[in-house]
Design a protein around this motif. Sequence first.
Motif, PDB file in Angstrom:
ATOM      1  N   GLN A  60      12.562  37.321 -73.341  1.00 36.48           N
ATOM      2  CA  GLN A  60      11.156  36.965 -73.474  1.00 36.48           C
ATOM      3  C   GLN A  60      10.991  35.547 -74.012  1.00 36.48           C
ATOM      4  OE1 GLN A  60      12.187  40.015 -74.214  1.00 36.48           O
ATOM      5  NE2 GLN A  60      10.800  41.482 -73.268  1.00 36.48           N
ATOM      6  N   ASN A  61      11.953  35.099 -74.806  1.00 37.48           N
ATOM      7  CA  ASN A  61      11.860  33.748 -75.362  1.00 37.48           C
ATOM      8  C   ASN A  61      13.251  33.146 -75.435  1.00 37.48           C
ATOM      9  OD1 ASN A  61       9.780  31.911 -76.796  1.00 37.48           O
ATOM     10  ND2 ASN A  61      11.596  31.820 -78.090  1.00 37.48           N
ATOM     11  N   HIS A 100      13.197  29.273 -81.764  1.00 37.78           N
ATOM     12  CA  HIS A 100      12.375  29.897 -80.728  1.00 37.78           C
ATOM     13  C   HIS A 100      11.771  28.874 -79.771  1.00 37.78           C
ATOM     14  CE1 HIS A 100      12.651  32.791 -84.018  1.00 37.78           C
ATOM     15  NE2 HIS A 100      12.484  33.720 -83.107  1.00 37.78           N
ATOM     16  N   GLU A 101      12.139  27.621 -79.966  1.00 38.45           N
ATOM     17  CA  GLU A 101      11.636  26.528 -79.125  1.00 38.45           C
ATOM     18  C   GLU A 101      12.774  25.546 -78.898  1.00 38.45           C
ATOM     19  OE1 GLU A 101       9.962  24.970 -76.831  1.00 38.45           O
ATOM     20  OE2 GLU A 101       8.026  25.087 -77.835  1.00 38.45           O
ATOM     21  N   THR A 290      -0.811  33.528 -81.202  1.00 33.95           N
ATOM     22  CA  THR A 290      -0.119  32.486 -81.977  1.00 33.95           C
ATOM     23  C   THR A 290       1.280  32.915 -82.421  1.00 33.95           C
ATOM     24  OG1 THR A 290      -1.160  33.284 -84.009  1.00 33.95           O
ATOM     25  CG2 THR A 290      -2.281  31.502 -82.816  1.00 33.95           C
ATOM     26  N   THR A 291       1.660  34.164 -82.106  1.00 36.33           N
ATOM     27  CA  THR A 291       3.008  34.636 -82.402  1.00 36.33           C
ATOM     28  C   THR A 291       3.634  35.179 -81.128  1.00 36.33           C
ATOM     29  OG1 THR A 291       2.185  36.830 -83.042  1.00 36.33           O
ATOM     30  CG2 THR A 291       2.475  35.203 -84.793  1.00 36.33           C
ATOM     31  N   LEU A 292       4.955  35.309 -81.142  1.00 35.20           N
ATOM     32  CA  LEU A 292       5.670  35.810 -79.976  1.00 35.20           C
ATOM     33  C   LEU A 292       5.412  37.305 -79.800  1.00 35.20           C
ATOM     34  CD1 LEU A 292       9.058  33.968 -80.591  1.00 35.20           C
ATOM     35  CD2 LEU A 292       7.234  33.300 -79.025  1.00 35.20           C
ATOM     36  N   TRP A 298       6.083  31.951 -84.694  1.00 30.00           N
ATOM     37  CA  TRP A 298       4.998  31.307 -83.968  1.00 30.00           C
ATOM     38  C   TRP A 298       5.342  31.091 -82.495  1.00 30.00           C
ATOM     39  CZ3 TRP A 298       5.948  27.424 -88.345  1.00 30.00           C
ATOM     40  CH2 TRP A 298       5.363  27.889 -89.527  1.00 30.00           C
ATOM     41  N   SER A 299       4.352  31.280 -81.666  1.00 26.81           N
ATOM     42  CA  SER A 299       4.488  30.982 -80.242  1.00 26.81           C
ATOM     43  C   SER A 299       4.341  29.478 -80.035  1.00 26.81           C
ATOM     44  CB  SER A 299       3.408  31.727 -79.451  1.00 26.81           C
ATOM     45  OG  SER A 299       2.118  31.251 -79.843  1.00 26.81           O
ATOM     46  N   LYS A 300       4.479  29.032 -78.807  1.00 22.56           N
ATOM     47  CA  LYS A 300       4.297  27.609 -78.513  1.00 22.56           C
ATOM     48  C   LYS A 300       2.895  27.162 -78.917  1.00 22.56           C
ATOM     49  CE  LYS A 300       7.631  27.185 -74.750  1.00 22.56           C
ATOM     50  NZ  LYS A 300       7.848  26.819 -73.330  1.00 22.56           N
ATOM     51  N   HIS A 301       1.928  28.025 -78.641  1.00 25.35           N
ATOM     52  CA  HIS A 301       0.549  27.692 -78.998  1.00 25.35           C
ATOM     53  C   HIS A 301       0.380  27.646 -80.508  1.00 25.35           C
ATOM     54  CE1 HIS A 301      -3.767  27.396 -78.784  1.00 25.35           C
ATOM     55  NE2 HIS A 301      -3.929  28.529 -79.445  1.00 25.35           N
TER      56      HIS A 301
END
Length: 328
Positions: A60-61, A100-101, A290-292, A298-301
């Motif tokens: 997923q990530n 995560h990024e 705002t989270t995965l 945190w998500s990309k956003h």
Amino acid sequence: MGKIIKKIVIYSILVLLLLEGLVRIFHLHNEVPRRFADDKGVEKWVPNQSDYSITGNRKQNVGHYRINDFGFNSVHENYQPKSDAFEIALVGDSFIEGFHEDYTNSLGQQIEKSLTNTTVLEFGYAGYDLADELNLIHAYKDLFDKIDYTVIYLRFTDDLDRGAYEESSRLSLDTPISRVAKQVKLLVYLKDIGALDPLLQLPGRIKGFISGTKESIPTDAEVAAQEKLKQEQSLENFKKLVATYPIDKEKFTFLLDSSLCSPEYLSFLKEQNYTYLDINTVLSTSKEATTLVYDQHWSKHGRKLIADLVSKSMLAPTSSYAHFRNLK
């Protein structure tokens, strides 16, 4: 009967080998870099490692990380502050670490690209709490004295469980046996998605069954009392840590989520003139996640919103960054 057992064993091994091959081919497993303690006793990642961090059972990530010479995930190879540039230090746990990024689009990089003549040095490490973070800053005092501004990420619910620094037990988990086990990527994948949890929990359940003890379910009143006690202890631990490791209130600020903090803790910060940036002001109003999906990070956003929050705070007329720009 013996032939049947033999065939079962052979086919089982073949199936496991096939699954191992599929996990490797599609890179479903998470590659975690190795840890170590440097000559100052600070725990970080072994330098010069690079791979991919995988989250979720279907990738997923995916985040590409690169550990630099200093032992942290960053595009910057080494941390050497310059007199003609503005440096910001980001200190924190896995949220700042940013596995995560892709490291080329980390929180620090997003902040850096929003400001001119600015370098963001990232000191993120999974498992750090405030004691670890302040110990790091104290151990490398000469470096942080040269850095113009430092942002410390703090989760009130997780990062204040102790009021003094002690070496963690994380390094003790990195044994020759665990390193060999990590080479079996199917095992790594199954553990990460929780498939091995029932097996790992089995010894505890057997012990509880033999002893006849039953897990008690606390009442709502007991839960509330425990939470209040934990919040009070977290505040006391914070006071002890900042007394042991004093920080320059003009050059340091905390990055936190006020919704996770006790009112008493926020009041203490204000009374003692500690500054903080409240990520809840941007995360709670977002219409986009705002989270995965399978992770609290945190998500990309979410990272974009927080990067904008930090950048805007640096652009404020009274900020040290604005003062630096005026000098230029």
